[in-house]
Design an enzyme around this catalytic site. Structure first.
Site, PDB file in Angstrom:
ATOM      1  N   HIS A 198      43.363  40.784  49.266  1.00 50.13           N
ATOM      2  CA  HIS A 198      43.274  42.174  48.822  1.00 50.13           C
ATOM      3  C   HIS A 198      44.645  42.707  48.432  1.00 50.13           C
ATOM      4  O   HIS A 198      44.828  43.308  47.372  1.00 50.13           O
ATOM      5  CB  HIS A 198      42.672  43.027  49.947  1.00 50.13           C
ATOM      6  CG  HIS A 198      42.580  44.474  49.608  1.00 50.13           C
ATOM      7  ND1 HIS A 198      43.570  45.384  49.905  1.00 50.13           N
ATOM      8  CD2 HIS A 198      41.630  45.174  48.941  1.00 50.13           C
ATOM      9  CE1 HIS A 198      43.214  46.581  49.455  1.00 50.13           C
ATOM     10  NE2 HIS A 198      42.039  46.475  48.875  1.00 50.13           N
ATOM     11  N   CYS A 238      37.855  33.701  35.621  1.00 49.81           N
ATOM     12  CA  CYS A 238      38.327  35.013  36.076  1.00 49.81           C
ATOM     13  C   CYS A 238      39.035  34.896  37.421  1.00 49.81           C
ATOM     14  O   CYS A 238      39.395  35.891  38.030  1.00 49.81           O
ATOM     15  CB  CYS A 238      37.197  36.026  36.111  1.00 49.81           C
ATOM     16  SG  CYS A 238      35.828  35.523  37.137  1.00 49.81           S
TER      17      CYS A 238
END
Ligand code: PEP
Ligand code: MG
Length: 769
Positions: free
Chosen positions: A412, A721
């Site tokens: 994150h 991606c």
């Protein structure tokens, strides 16, 4: 008076003429060469609806439930009809036509552009959504003006204002009518370097009308002029294959091939460059800040078509230095601040980790161990924490840099820092114990180091600069280059890269930042509220990129991330969340939440966002695909009509892609962050095994290569991606293997575009040698 000439308009006439006209008026008034034109003022629109007494009916007609798509369509239709069918008062029509006839004796082709005014409500006009018409002549002029007015009531604009509680009658609209310049050459000019702010004027130029340059259809010439010496330091002459010109019959813009003898000819002469530079200096002086100017040459004259401030030059580096100086020993700021920072200097490396978001930043360390300490993070601090979480994003935005004990390149902290453009070093082990609160430090997000002390302002480097084009020329590539987005706040930065679309829009951030598990949020606030949250986040990105495609992915967060939220006590405690209840298996196991995500996407399609594509994460086989597709259909999304596909993140999915192709997917996108961890059995978030986490491992490449081959046989598009799409070696391998598109991090897009182009050119050359 129904109209005002641009010569009589100034920037503070915003309320009467709207933003676009105010800025053109300001340029005209500054003596800059702007094509002549006038504005049908906002009062004219207001008087029109009031005198015809259609105002009340109009506002009533558009006062509908924004979530009811049928009602929304009906509202738009009625508003359009009311405006279009109400005749112009004769005196107003006469005044507009008289103004038109005084431009070139009524022979001019003009552009008719909406210029909305909503000063108190900057977003209420739904900027950029109103109509523009080019090559208009007298016969259509009045009709076009009304169409601009009616565009204030497009479905999207009505939806937006109703949902935000903005009143429709607080928004007005003016219309600019301006002579079109039948340009022989045109382009853009940055009056200072668009990324570094250096005193260099950068000019891009191509043959014909400016649309070709602005839209990226052609690679323009590039000229760099040193403002101090006035010397042209660099000229790159591009091969300009295409040009946009006006069809002399219809006045419409058409695309033509550039005649061979002009393709590689330099567009601008030294005199023209000198004239543009003079104008650039003048316009920057006038506005007091660097400008991004659209210009055109017609009949030997240079015209300015538009000027906007350059918003890409970062000034955070300056504030960081000031912040640190003030926060440590109260040293002076500005010039002296630099000197003191210089004197302070930086010492030895005290902590090492993984360079996760590029750039160098200095600031006082702010050791944050508890979430409720986040308000202590001030502008310019460097957050030092175990691991970041979605609730930390507001503080991360204030921070000059981020340091974490835990996490890898796909954690994150790494993903969000890159998108925010904040330098970050992750997986440092014990930074929270080794660094002291308030200690001045310098972090290097490329090398992954933390040193004691403060770096000089010149040496600090924000990655936001790296996201900007080094040269403003966008390389044209056959393989599309897209960008990844995880936080809607990054949408604007992402779009500014010139990427061909969004290859991955994660919705985890939107969901986790609600602070509650989806189930708890729905219990407390209702299903509608959950759907609205997703619509809001996705729409921010879809708007920014429209009509470029945006691939939005259904929810994929491991259970440990949900456990930290309110309601997390009901989430199963898993021994290994990465192998657990996440991705499509969670969605199929808990369809009530999954259905709401799909409903949000369906509603966005209904609202006109036909640029959305739906992507399912962590599928293993055709059975997953068939089940997901069924849910999509039940939510009202037609899989035949919409683009949809899957992520290839497990070896199983790579091996089963043929069967998935037969189940109807349009695309397969490599999620190499996961594909690597599941192929090599290496936890992507575990810093202890970071050294063996290798996205370029031959086993990973073999799975990727064979998937591309199978997909090509089935006519399925392929993409990447995962983080590895930003690495040059992976880019080379993928382009050589024939991938359809590559989606990179914001800061890597421009380099990836260049790398793709280089590989494509080499392949072309090899094929003819
Ligand atoms: C991936 O696995 O490569 C990916 C892009 O998905 P995420 O990082 O969200 O798991
Ligand atoms: Mg993944």
């Amino acid at each position: 008076m129904a109209v005002l000439w641009l010569d009589d308009v100034r920037s503070d006439d915003l309320e009467t003429v709207g933003g676009k006209a105010a800025s053109l008026g300001e340029l005209t008034a500054a003596g800059l060469p702007v094509p002549p034109g006038f504005v049908v003022t906002a009062e004219t629109y207001r008087t029109f609806i009031e005198e015809a007494e259609i105002d009340e009916e109009l506002f009533e007609a558009v006062d509908v439930d924004p979530e009811d798509s049928k009602a929304l369509a009906g509202a738009h239709e009625r508003a359009h009809e009311l405006i279009m069918e109400t005749p112009f008062p004769e005196d107003v029509a006469a005044e507009i036509l008289a103004a038109y006839r005084s431009i070139d004796d009524g022979e001019a082709f003009v552009a008719v552009r909406s210029s909305a005014t909503a000063e108190d409500l900057p977003d209420a006009s739904f900027a950029g959504q109103q109509e523009t018409f080019l090559n208009v002549r007298e016969d259509d002029l009045l009709q076009r003006v009304k169409e601009c007015w009616a565009s204030l009531f497009s479905q999207r604009a009505i939806y937006y204002r109703n949902q935000k509680g903005f009143e429709h009658d607080k928004v007005d609209i003016a219309v600019v009518v301006q002579r079109m310049v039948d340009a022989e050459k045109s382009g853009v000019m940055f009056t200072s370097h668009p990324s570094t702010g250096e005193p260099r004027i950068i000019i891009e130029a191509a043959w014909g009308l400016g649309e070709a340059v602005v839209s990226g259809a052609v690679s323009p010439d590039n000229y760099v002029v040193n403002r101090a010496t006035q010397r042209t330091e660099d000229v790159t002459v591009a091969d300009k294959k295409l040009m946009h010109v006006k069809d002399p019959e219809t006045g419409e813009t058409v695309e033509r091939e550039v005649p061979d003898e002009h393709r590689e000819e330099r567009v601008l002469s030294d005199e023209e460059i000198a004239r543009l530079v003079d104008l650039g200096e003048e316009v920057e002086r006038h506005y007091g800040q660097p400008q991004d100017v659209e210009w055109a040459v017609y009949d030997g004259e240079v015209y300015m078509l538009q000027s906007r401030p350059i918003t890409t030059i970062s000034d955070t580096a300056v504030s960081n230095v000031e912040n640190v100086s003030g926060g440590t020993d109260g040293a002076a700021t500005d010039g002296e601040g630099d000197a003191s920072a210089e004197q302070a200097g930086v010492g030895e490396v005290i902590v090492r980790g993984l360079g996760a978001s590029p750039g160098i930043a200095s600031g006082p360390a702010r050791v944050v161990t508890k979430l409720d300490h986040l308000d202590q993070v001030a502008e310019g601090d460097i957050i030092v924490t175990e691991m970041t979480m979605p609730d930390m994003v507001p503080a991360m935005k204030r921070a000059a840099g981020i340091v974490t004990d835990e996490g890898g390149m796909t954690s994150h902290a790494a993903i969000v820092s890159r998108e925010l453009g904040v330098p970050a070093v992750v997986g440092c082990g014990s930074a929270t114990r080794q660094l002291e609160d308030g200690q001045p430090i310098t972090i290097d997000g490329d090398k992954g180091t933390i040193r004691e002390g403060v770096e000089s302002k010149e040496k600090q480097r924000q990655p936001v600069e790296d996201a900007r084009p080094k040269t403003p020329v966008k390389p044209m590539t056959a393989t599309e280059v897209k960008v990844n987005v995880s936080i809607p706040e990054a949408a604007e930065r992402a779009a500014a890269t010139g990427a061909d679309g969004v290859g991955l829009l994660r919705i985890e951030h939107m969901v986790l930042s609600l602070g509650k598990t989806p189930e708890r949020f729905i219990d407390d606030n209702g299903e509608r509220a959950y759907v609205d949250e997703i619509i809001e986040g996705v729409r921010t990105v879809a708007d920014e990129f429209y009509p470029r495609p945006v691939r939005v992915r259904t929810l994929d967060a491991p259970s440990d991330e949900f456990r930290q939220l309110q309601g997390g006590e009901d989430v199963p405690r898993e021994h290994n969340p990465m192998l657990g209840y996440r991705g499509i298996r969670r969605s199929l196991g808990n369809p009530s939440v999954f259905k709401l995500e799909l409903e949000a996407f369906r509603r966005l399609y209904d609202m006109g966002y036909d640029n959305l594509e739906v992507m399912f994460p962590l599928v293993n086989d055709a059975e997953d695909v068939v089940r997901a597709r069924k849910h999509m259909k039940e939510a009202g999304i037609d899989p035949e009509k919409r683009e949809w596909g899957v992520m290839i993140e497990t070896p199983a999915s790579a091996l089963q892609v043929g069967a998935m192709a037969e189940a109807g997917i349009d695309f397969a996108s490599f999620g190499t962050n996961d594909l690597t961890q599941y192929t090599l059995a290496v936890d992507r978030n575990n810093e202890n095994v970071a050294s063996v986490y290798d996205e370029l491992h031959p086993a990973v490449l073999e799975l990727v290569g064979s998937t591309i081959e199978t997909c090509r046989e089935h006519g399925v598009k392929t993409s990447i991606c995962g983080q590895a799409g930003s690495k040059p070696k992976m880019v080379q391998y993928l382009v050589e293997s024939g991938i359809s598109s590559i989606s990179a991090n914001i800061d890597a897009v421009r380099d990836v575009q260049h790398e793709v182009k280089r590989v494509e050119q080499r392949l072309l050359l090899d094929s003819v040698r």
